[in-house]
Every structure is written in structure tokens, then in C-alpha cells.
Design an enzyme around this catalytic site. Sequence first.
Site, PDB file in Angstrom:
ATOM      1  N   GLU A   1      -0.070  -0.946   5.854  1.00 44.47           N
ATOM      2  CA  GLU A   1       1.008  -0.484   6.578  1.00 44.47           C
ATOM      3  C   GLU A   1       0.819   0.721   6.994  1.00 44.47           C
ATOM      4  O   GLU A   1       1.241   1.328   7.869  1.00 44.47           O
ATOM      5  CB  GLU A   1       2.298  -1.022   6.066  1.00 44.47           C
ATOM      6  CG  GLU A   1       3.463  -0.793   6.909  1.00 44.47           C
ATOM      7  CD  GLU A   1       4.069   0.687   7.093  1.00 44.47           C
ATOM      8  OE1 GLU A   1       4.784   1.074   8.102  1.00 44.47           O
ATOM      9  OE2 GLU A   1       3.746   1.348   6.170  1.00 44.47           O
TER      10      GLU A   1
ATOM     11  N   ASP B   1       0.598  -1.117   0.183  1.00 43.82           N
ATOM     12  CA  ASP B   1      -0.028  -0.047  -0.042  1.00 43.82           C
ATOM     13  C   ASP B   1       0.885   1.189   0.233  1.00 43.82           C
ATOM     14  O   ASP B   1       1.936   1.218   0.357  1.00 43.82           O
ATOM     15  CB  ASP B   1      -0.860   0.008   1.349  1.00 43.82           C
ATOM     16  CG  ASP B   1      -0.192  -0.003   2.470  1.00 43.82           C
ATOM     17  OD1 ASP B   1       0.574  -0.676   2.649  1.00 43.82           O
ATOM     18  OD2 ASP B   1      -0.833   0.744   3.439  1.00 43.82           O
TER      19      ASP B   1
HETATM   20 ZN   LIG Z   1       6.785   2.081   4.151  1.00 42.70          ZN
END
Ligand SMILES: [Zn+2]
Length: 356
Positions: free
Chosen positions: A130, A76
Site C-alpha cells: 500500500e 506493509d
Molecule cells: Zn496506511
Amino acid sequence: MSSPNMPLDLTIDGGALTARLVDFPSVSGDELALADAVEAALRAYPHLTVDRYGNNVVARTNLGRAERVLLAGHLDTVPIADNVPSHVEGDLLYGCGTSDMKSGVAVQLRLAATLTEANRDLTFVFYDCEEIEATRNGLGHLAAQHPDWLAADFAVLMEPSGAMVEGGCQGTLKVQVRLTGVRAHAARSWLGDNAIHHAAELLGRLTAYEPRRVEIDGLEYREGLNAVRIDGGVAGNVIPDECVVTVNFRYAPDRDEAGAEAHVREVFAGYDVTVTDSAPGALPGLAQPAAQAFLAATGGNARAKFGWTDVARFSALGVPAVNYGPGDPNLAHKREEHCSLSAIAEVEERLRAWLA
Ligand SMILES: [Zn+2]
């Protein structure tokens, strides 16, 4: 620009593959299409066993080697800031996720596709979410649901580190210190007891505090204990009866969470202290044989990691981990985010020298 839905070709060079990944938007929570493409691309290679859990993809070799090395990266990015599609200027590739961390993911994919006879068994982890709240972190979900997929002797998290090895990470603890007094009319303040004024002694302890510098495996970690917020006050004509000071302790990984909390409680002895947030650090683990060979292959330069990263999740599983990636950490999340194409090639070459 190629269509984002075209299959990923893992034989193009690392810079071109990074551009391809950047042009395939995957803002946190929206990684499905990219996870599908990564999974499909890896399944084409018979030397890899591929597993999938949610939008997390894990590919492993099973060569029966004595050691297993894990390379991890998140799929992401933060929200796009008018910086997709990518474009090249000289040695620099511009676009959302170039540094954080599709350049690292491109290197992982290139190594997964080409290291068919590696000197160590390899595990490649691609995970989602994340960049947002920790409860949604794909690596956390894998650690909880499929810890066996993450088993390894040593892990490299390919977050942007400027192609330097960053060992371990510091822990972080947040506490609220509550100061109380007696509310009164400000015109008759002698009838009250001002809670905000009690913060003076507390802040004095913080300014006098001498943070440690600790050396672990040759890396120096610098701790810090700081007030990061202060809340108090009722109205312009009222002596306040409450004041809350929020304090953040960033600590070296030789302390565990309980040790860090005990230390902060000792510093604030006599005060009402409540822990509001805690995440442990991670030891650099550079004394491990796999880590020594890794350091030699990457030029031997390592520095301590100060921010908290997912290496701590590996540490919690008993896997020593370092950050090492081609991106520039200072450019992560910026509109002008970019990555050096030569750094992408260099990181791939060094990892290949270590693992081939
Ligand atoms: Zn990162």
C-alpha cells in the site's frame, strides 16, 4: 521479544498483538513471511474460509447473514527508521507501523478469530504494497483478479484515523498547463515573447479561484486548486519560450473524474492543458443501513477524509467505505511513530459491539 518466525497467537490482547506484528518486519515488497503467518493463523479457525493471492490474504465467514461487512488493512510499512522492535511507554506503543497500520491489522485479526457468530457476514482483507506505487497495491490486484472476494455491503478500512470515522475520500487530479512564447537573446528581448511572464495571468486565475465547500451525508469536504510546481527557463541570457505550471485539484467526491477534469479545463479555458494523473474520490455512503449502525456503535462522530485512500478502490467496486482505525494519522511514517494502547482496545470494543 519473540522471534518473528513464531506463529501468531490471535488470543493475546490487541496491544500485545500489535507489538508482535511490529516486531515482524514487513516493509513494502517484503510481506511474504507476515502474509504466511497471517494466513496460517487464520486457517486455524474453522468458521473462516481463507483465500490467498500473492501476499494478499482474504478470510470470510459464510453464515448466510443478510449483510456482509468487510474490514481491510495493509500488511506493509514504510522503511524502518531504527524503530523496531517495538517498546511500550505508559499507554503508548512505539515502533514502525504501530499507527500505520499494524494496530488496525491487530484489531482485524482479533475480530476474525473471535467473532464466530457475528450478526453480519464478515470479510477480512490483508493486503500488500500500500505504501508504494499504486500499480503494486495488493488491494488493486484483488479488485482486478478476484473482485468477488471483495463483495460487501459496507467496508471499513482500518487506516489510522485517531479512532474517528472518516467518510469517503477526496479525488485528486493533476494537470500541466503549457505556456509558450518566442525565444530570443535577453539583450534584445523585444524580439521574443516571454513564456514565464504568461504564467502571471494563469496564476492570477488560481489566486482568484474560490474553492467549493460541499456537504455530503453530513460531512463537509473542502476542495483546493493549487499550483504545485513551475518549470521554465533556458539560460540567464535567454528569453524563455516555454513554461509549464503543474496544478493539483483535490475535489469533493460528488464530482467524478470526468467532471473534475471538465471543471479544471473550464477554469483554464484558452490554455493548453494535459492531464498527468487522476484518481477518483469516494462517497462516504453513510446513508446505508450498515453504515448507520456502524456510526451508532462508534459514537456517531464522523468527519470527511481529505487525503486519497484505498476507500476509493471500494467505491469503484460499488462498496461504500469509511476509514476507521486506532492509529494516529499525524504520526504515520514518522521515526517516533506510536499508537495508544487504549485506542486499540476502544476500536476493537466498538467494532465488536457493532458486529457481535
Ligand atoms: Zn496506511
